[in-house]
Structures are given as C-alpha cells and as structure tokens.
Motif scaffolding. Structure first.
Motif, PDB file in Angstrom:
ATOM      1  N   SER A   1       4.457  13.413   3.029  1.00  0.00           N
ATOM      2  CA  SER A   1       3.418  12.242   3.259  1.00  0.00           C
ATOM      3  C   SER A   1       3.823  11.475   4.576  1.00  0.00           C
ATOM      4  CB  SER A   1       3.380  11.428   2.169  1.00  0.00           C
ATOM      5  OG  SER A   1       3.407  11.940   0.969  1.00  0.00           O
ATOM      6  N   THR A   2       2.574  11.155   5.348  1.00  0.00           N
ATOM      7  CA  THR A   2       2.615  10.216   6.398  1.00  0.00           C
ATOM      8  C   THR A   2       2.501   8.818   6.006  1.00  0.00           C
ATOM      9  OG1 THR A   2       0.414  10.401   7.110  1.00  0.00           O
ATOM     10  CG2 THR A   2       1.961  12.222   7.823  1.00  0.00           C
ATOM     11  N   LYS A   3       2.906   7.945   6.991  1.00  0.00           N
ATOM     12  CA  LYS A   3       2.662   6.528   6.750  1.00  0.00           C
ATOM     13  C   LYS A   3       1.116   6.088   6.751  1.00  0.00           C
ATOM     14  CE  LYS A   3       2.358   3.531   9.586  1.00  0.00           C
ATOM     15  NZ  LYS A   3       2.353   2.227  10.780  1.00  0.00           N
TER      16      LYS A   3
ATOM     17  N   LEU B   1       9.642  13.259   1.065  1.00  0.00           N
ATOM     18  CA  LEU B   1       9.582  13.083   2.359  1.00  0.00           C
ATOM     19  C   LEU B   1       8.410  12.278   3.018  1.00  0.00           C
ATOM     20  CD1 LEU B   1      10.707  16.554   3.441  1.00  0.00           C
ATOM     21  CD2 LEU B   1      12.306  14.419   3.014  1.00  0.00           C
ATOM     22  N   VAL B   2       8.837  11.273   3.768  1.00  0.00           N
ATOM     23  CA  VAL B   2       7.766  10.342   4.294  1.00  0.00           C
ATOM     24  C   VAL B   2       8.112  10.293   5.824  1.00  0.00           C
ATOM     25  CG1 VAL B   2       6.716   8.305   4.572  1.00  0.00           C
ATOM     26  CG2 VAL B   2       7.781   8.865   2.288  1.00  0.00           C
ATOM     27  N   THR B   3       7.096  10.386   6.598  1.00  0.00           N
ATOM     28  CA  THR B   3       7.374  10.156   8.197  1.00  0.00           C
ATOM     29  C   THR B   3       6.382   9.173   8.748  1.00  0.00           C
ATOM     30  OG1 THR B   3       7.816  11.509  10.036  1.00  0.00           O
ATOM     31  CG2 THR B   3       5.864  12.446   8.497  1.00  0.00           C
ATOM     32  N   HIS B   4       6.542   8.782   9.832  1.00  0.00           N
ATOM     33  CA  HIS B   4       5.730   8.405  11.066  1.00  0.00           C
ATOM     34  C   HIS B   4       5.037   9.657  11.575  1.00  0.00           C
ATOM     35  CE1 HIS B   4       4.212   6.467  14.486  1.00  0.00           C
ATOM     36  NE2 HIS B   4       4.202   5.447  13.924  1.00  0.00           N
ATOM     37  N   THR B   5       3.784   9.418  12.091  1.00  0.00           N
ATOM     38  CA  THR B   5       3.032  10.521  12.852  1.00  0.00           C
ATOM     39  C   THR B   5       3.780  11.259  13.952  1.00  0.00           C
ATOM     40  OG1 THR B   5       1.621   8.815  13.920  1.00  0.00           O
ATOM     41  CG2 THR B   5       0.625   9.921  11.917  1.00  0.00           C
ATOM     42  N   ASP B   6       4.713  10.401  14.424  1.00  0.00           N
ATOM     43  CA  ASP B   6       5.145  10.824  15.763  1.00  0.00           C
ATOM     44  C   ASP B   6       6.188  11.873  15.517  1.00  0.00           C
ATOM     45  OD1 ASP B   6       3.844   8.875  17.139  1.00  0.00           O
ATOM     46  OD2 ASP B   6       5.514   7.724  17.468  1.00  0.00           O
ATOM     47  N   PHE B   7       6.692  11.847  14.397  1.00  0.00           N
ATOM     48  CA  PHE B   7       7.816  12.893  13.809  1.00  0.00           C
ATOM     49  C   PHE B   7       7.234  13.936  12.747  1.00  0.00           C
ATOM     50  CE2 PHE B   7       9.783   8.744  14.595  1.00  0.00           C
ATOM     51  CZ  PHE B   7      10.551   8.874  15.752  1.00  0.00           C
TER      52      PHE B   7
ATOM     53  N   ARG C   1       0.702  -1.239   0.111  1.00  0.00           N
ATOM     54  CA  ARG C   1      -0.091  -0.098  -0.040  1.00  0.00           C
ATOM     55  C   ARG C   1       0.881   1.276  -0.035  1.00  0.00           C
ATOM     56  NH1 ARG C   1      -5.371  -1.104   1.092  1.00  0.00           N
ATOM     57  NH2 ARG C   1      -5.560  -3.270   1.602  1.00  0.00           N
ATOM     58  N   ILE C   2       2.024   1.269   0.858  1.00  0.00           N
ATOM     59  CA  ILE C   2       2.856   2.485   0.813  1.00  0.00           C
ATOM     60  C   ILE C   2       3.486   2.685  -0.570  1.00  0.00           C
ATOM     61  CG2 ILE C   2       4.900   3.071   1.732  1.00  0.00           C
ATOM     62  CD1 ILE C   2       3.961   1.751   4.420  1.00  0.00           C
ATOM     63  N   ALA C   3       3.879   1.535  -1.265  1.00  0.00           N
ATOM     64  CA  ALA C   3       4.654   1.643  -2.370  1.00  0.00           C
ATOM     65  C   ALA C   3       3.535   2.234  -3.690  1.00  0.00           C
ATOM     66  CB  ALA C   3       4.891   0.359  -2.988  1.00  0.00           C
ATOM     67  N   SER C   4       2.344   1.769  -3.379  1.00  0.00           N
ATOM     68  CA  SER C   4       1.271   2.582  -4.459  1.00  0.00           C
ATOM     69  C   SER C   4       0.831   3.769  -4.141  1.00  0.00           C
ATOM     70  CB  SER C   4      -0.011   1.449  -4.268  1.00  0.00           C
ATOM     71  OG  SER C   4       0.007   0.189  -4.571  1.00  0.00           O
ATOM     72  N   GLY C   5       0.844   4.197  -2.593  1.00  0.00           N
ATOM     73  CA  GLY C   5       0.847   5.505  -2.410  1.00  0.00           C
ATOM     74  C   GLY C   5       1.922   6.574  -2.816  1.00  0.00           C
TER      75      GLY C   5
ATOM     76  N   CYS D   1      13.565  10.098   1.254  1.00  0.00           N
ATOM     77  CA  CYS D   1      13.955  10.381   2.955  1.00  0.00           C
ATOM     78  C   CYS D   1      13.013   9.967   3.783  1.00  0.00           C
ATOM     79  CB  CYS D   1      14.523  11.761   3.088  1.00  0.00           C
ATOM     80  SG  CYS D   1      16.033  12.091   2.139  1.00  0.00           S
ATOM     81  N   PHE D   2      13.195   9.108   4.745  1.00  0.00           N
ATOM     82  CA  PHE D   2      11.956   8.833   5.796  1.00  0.00           C
ATOM     83  C   PHE D   2      12.554   8.830   7.103  1.00  0.00           C
ATOM     84  CE2 PHE D   2      14.125   4.936   4.653  1.00  0.00           C
ATOM     85  CZ  PHE D   2      13.856   3.812   5.705  1.00  0.00           C
ATOM     86  N   LEU D   3      11.419   8.956   8.050  1.00  0.00           N
ATOM     87  CA  LEU D   3      11.848   9.171   9.335  1.00  0.00           C
ATOM     88  C   LEU D   3      10.599   8.339  10.255  1.00  0.00           C
ATOM     89  CD1 LEU D   3      13.846   9.813  11.677  1.00  0.00           C
ATOM     90  CD2 LEU D   3      12.326  12.232  11.905  1.00  0.00           C
ATOM     91  N   ALA D   4      10.911   7.192  10.615  1.00  0.00           N
ATOM     92  CA  ALA D   4       9.686   6.634  11.286  1.00  0.00           C
ATOM     93  C   ALA D   4      10.082   5.964  12.888  1.00  0.00           C
ATOM     94  CB  ALA D   4       9.424   5.313  10.417  1.00  0.00           C
TER      95      ALA D   4
END
Length: 498
Positions: A126-128, A104-110, A39-43, A57-60
């Motif tokens: 984008s968020t996860k 840029l992709v992130t987990h909501t915590d960050f 799903r993340i790939a499709s998004g 770049c991602f932070l999670a």
C-alpha cells in the motif's frame, strides 16, 4: 476523539495548531499529523477492529510522511518496523521475512523498490496516498504493554536481530529524556539522523513531538545546508553523531572569516547540542567548543535500552565522559565474576528499568542470555571516575561502531566470503578520527585471485548497506589464529597498524 493509551497521541490533541513537522515541502501541524495518521490507521485496518500487533514494514521519505505512517501503524494496533532507504533489497527482504510482516507500506518515492520487495516476499503493498484516501473510523485502544516497534540491530551472531520495544518502553525512554534535557513546546530541533535507529526515532523526533515542539527535517545530511539552517532557522536543539560534527568542523574551517563569525554565533543561540551513537574523540569535543561555544552533551545508550547515561543539562560536561544514570534508569558495573566493581575500576555495564526492551523478536534463547537476574547485559565496558561514567568500548570484538552505526563484523564476513576471489576473511574496526571506527577487512585470496578495494566495494553495494562496506582492505597470506584455530581479532587489528 479516538483515545489511545500512549500519551504521545493524547498530548498531540492539546497541541493542535502548533507546527509539529517542518520540511522543504511545508509545515505540518499536530492536527495534520493526527488527521493523516488516523486515515492511515483506518486504511490499514480495512474494517477490522485491530491489527492486533501485526508487523507493518514501511519505507518513507524523512519528515511528515514517515511520522504519519509510524503513528498510523501504532494507532491501528500494529507494530512498526521501519526500513532504511540505505539498505539494498537483500537486507530489506531479510527484515521483512524475519519480522514475519503482514503488510508493506511505502511513500510513492520508493514505490518501485518496494514493489520489487513485495514480489519477493509475496506481500501486498500500500502507498501512503492510498491509505490517506480512507475515511477515519473507530480506532482500537492500544495498551501500553503492547509491542510497538521492532528495530534491527547487528549482534555478535552475525545477522541483525529485531529489538522489540513496547509502548511502555518507548514512553519511559521519552519521559527520561524530556525531563533530563528540559524539552518544551518552545523547542525546535534540526533533524538530520537516520529514521531506523533509536537516536533519530526516539531522542530527536519522539521527544520533540511529546513536548509539543517542532521537528525540522533535512532530507539528508549536508554540512553546508546544516550551517545555513543554523544561521537562518530559530533552532534550539541539535543532535548528531561524531562523524557529522567532524564534517561540520571541516565546513566551518573552509568558510571565509566573516562567514565563520555568523556560523559560530548561530551555534551560541542554541540551548543544547548532543552527540551520541559512537565515541566522541576529545579533540573533536574541544574543537567544536572552540568553534561554537557549545560543550557537547554526550550520552550513552543502545537500541535495547534507549538512553541510560547522560551528561547534565546544567552543570559540568566532561569531554570523553557520558555522565550519570538518567531518571528511572538503574546502571551498575560488574567484573567477570558478576561482582559489582568500585569506582575507578573497569567493569561491564548492566542496565535495568522500564525503558529496557521487551525481547529479541523470535529469539527467546538470545533474549534469556541477554539478561542476568533482570539486568540487561550490554556487552559494553566502562569505568566511573569522579562520579562520571567513561565508556571503554565493546566487550566483544565483533561489533564495530562506524559513523554512528553499530555493525556486525560477522555479518560482513559472511557476505565477503560469497566473493569468488576470497577464500578467508576477518573484519575488524580500526580507529578513525572522523568515523570513530572504519570497517577493515583482512583477506586471504584464492590462488590467482585478485580484487581491489574499489572492486570489492562496488560488488558489495548490492549486498550490504554503504556504511557496512570495508573502507580499508589488506590482502594477507594467512589470518592470525590461536591454538584452537580461532582467528584472533586483536592480532588482525594490529595488521592494520603497520
């Protein structure tokens, strides 16, 4: 199913309902991981056929979220560029700009931190959770020759360099360790390592997932919590840096005798404990063996090559040695004239094999200088004694290994010189039992300038990661220099010995 060339995804299909990731929030199966990453790939694709090696770049948060994002980036055809929550915005912004990231992709915590980063770099964020809302579509075929990941590592030029590994490089690294260390689907590893280094990403996480094993995450290292997991969880493998083993020894020594017995017995049930990313003092190896019954398996590697040398899974492990070359890895030692040295004589380590990295991102001249006739020049010195390799240290004095991290003295010096009270500075590593090396700064202050170590560290927190901040400081009238006016680092190091 959507086929990808990297075997780790195809293997995950066969593991299905087995637990892949265990966290305090719950357990996640291989099927969960494939679904979320799809799903993340499709998004990320947003209807496109392929990210075509765009950098993401991602932070999670450590655990399932981080892994699903990494896999999603790969399955969309992108290059994963992990960021570290330990790094201040200035360092993260450097990585984003240097990698020429498109997403840029992130987990909501960050989210707040990454929103600020998105504003500074003018990239969309984008968020996860947003990506997970996507419907799974057709994903691209990902050739093994494609670039897969960029990890930033400090070098002698000061600013961190992006080390580019292809999917083929990563598979070669994983295969060598799975074979050498006997990974199987029955393993369960406790993961306490950072996820912006090869140690945490490849050795601990990717090997586990390739084998169909379970990777149990702690959100951060805590000695008491690690010991509790040792006692209560059915672990088979543990990997850490020397600093962590020092802290675990301290926690064991502080425990009451009856608790010590339970802790020691919990270690004996595991089949493998590994130490790496920095030199392990022989005294620590011996103390850990006495406490746990485990002869720590030391190995040698670096971001550019993965792992190259390892003590044996079965057989004698010698304290202070890192064993012999891993499967598929060629290693030899040369002197200053590039002649191979015989056993018993020190030389510089050269490495060749399919695990060796592809390039330094956008640095063709540095990439070319790093190889000699197809061999990667590590800059590390070693000697072979009775068939086993012993690491002697860096050929360059400008790399410091502290707490498992490799940091550049030149990068730290550049930042310290921004301080209004500092006229000149020289940064070196000084030996330390717990940290391997501590970051030490010799400072020449401006007239009437003053600064304390506490003030310097507080000022530096917004500019450098915590492990790069000096923990030892020495004001001096002048820095030692040679006849050419160059600061002599060995002489600077001696200043801290008096």
């Amino acid at each position: 199913m959507n086929l990808s060339t990297p075997c780790i995804f195809e293997r995950a299909e066969t593991f299905g309902a087995r637990t892949a990731i265990s966290t305090s929030q719950g357990d996640y199966t291989y099927a969960d991981l494939l679904d979320a990453s799809g799903r993340i790939a499709s998004g990320l694709l947003q209807g496109r056929a392929d990210l075509d090696q765009e950098r993401v770049c991602f932070l999670a948060a450590r655990g399932f979220s981080w892994t699903a994002l990494q896999w999603g980036i790969w399955r969309a055809g992108g290059i994963a560029v992990p960021l570290s929550e330990l790094h201040p915005q200035q360092e993260m912004e450097y990585v984003v700009r240097d990698s020429q990231a498109a997403h840029l992709v992130t987990h909501t915590d960050f989210h707040d931190r990454m929103q600020s980063l998105a504003g500074a770099t003018q990239l969309s964020l984008s968020t996860k959770d947003q990506l997970l809302e996507s419907e799974k579509g057709v994903l691209p075929m990902v050739d093994l020759a494609r670039r897969a990941m960029i990890l930033y590592t400090s070098g002698t030029t000061g600013k961190p360099k992006g080390v580019v590994s292809t999917h083929a490089n990563l598979e070669a690294q994983i295969n060598a360790l799975v074979e050498a260390w006997g990974w199987s689907k029955d393993d369960r590893i406790l993961h306490v390592l950072p996820l912006h280094h090869v140690h945490g990403i490849v050795n601990a996480l990717s090997c586990a997932l390739y084998a169909g094993a379970c990777c149990e995450f702690l959100p951060r290292f805590d000695a008491e919590e690690v010991w509790r997991k040792f006692v209560e969880s059915p672990l088979t493998i543990f990997m850490a840096v020397p600093t962590i083993y020092v802290k675990l020894i301290g926690a064991w020594q502080a425990a009451p005798p009856e608790r010590q017995g339970d802790m020691s017995q919990a270690c004996r049930k595991m089949r493998l404990m590994v130490s790496g990313s920095a030199a392990l003092p022989v005294s620590v190896w011996e103390k850990w063996r006495d406490i746990s019954g485990q002869a720590l398996l030391e190995r040698y590697g670096m971001t550019e090559i993965g792992m190259a040398l390892s003590n044996p899974l079965v057989g004698e492990r010698r304290a202070g040695f890192v064993g012999t070359p891993l499967p598929g890895v060629q290693v030899y030692l040369v002197d200053e004239s590039n002649a191979q040295v015989p056993e018993g004589q020190p030389g510089e380590i050269l490495v060749k094999g399919p695990a060796v990295f592809n390039e330094y991102w956008q640095r063709p001249e540095e990439t070319e200088k790093s190889f000699r006739d197809g061999w990667f020049i590590t800059g590390d010195m070693a000697v072979v004694e009775r068939g086993s390799w012993r690491i002697l240290g860096r050929k360059s004095t400008d790399i410091i290994k502290t707490g498992g991290y490799k940091v550049s003295a030149l990068e730290i010096e550049d930042v310290l010189l921004e301080h209004p009270a500092i006229a000149e500075c020289a940064v070196v590593g000084v030996d330390d039992l717990e940290w391997g090396e501590r970051v030490a700064a010799a400072l020449v202050l401006v007239p009437q300038g003053t600064v304390t170590l506490e003030e310097l560290r507080d000022w530096g927190k917004k500019r450098l990661a915590p492990y790069k901040l000096p923990s030892v400081m020495l004001p001096v009238q002048e820095l030692p220099r040679n006849a050419m006016g160059k600061v002599t680092k060995p002489a600077v190091r001696k200043l801290f010995e008096t």
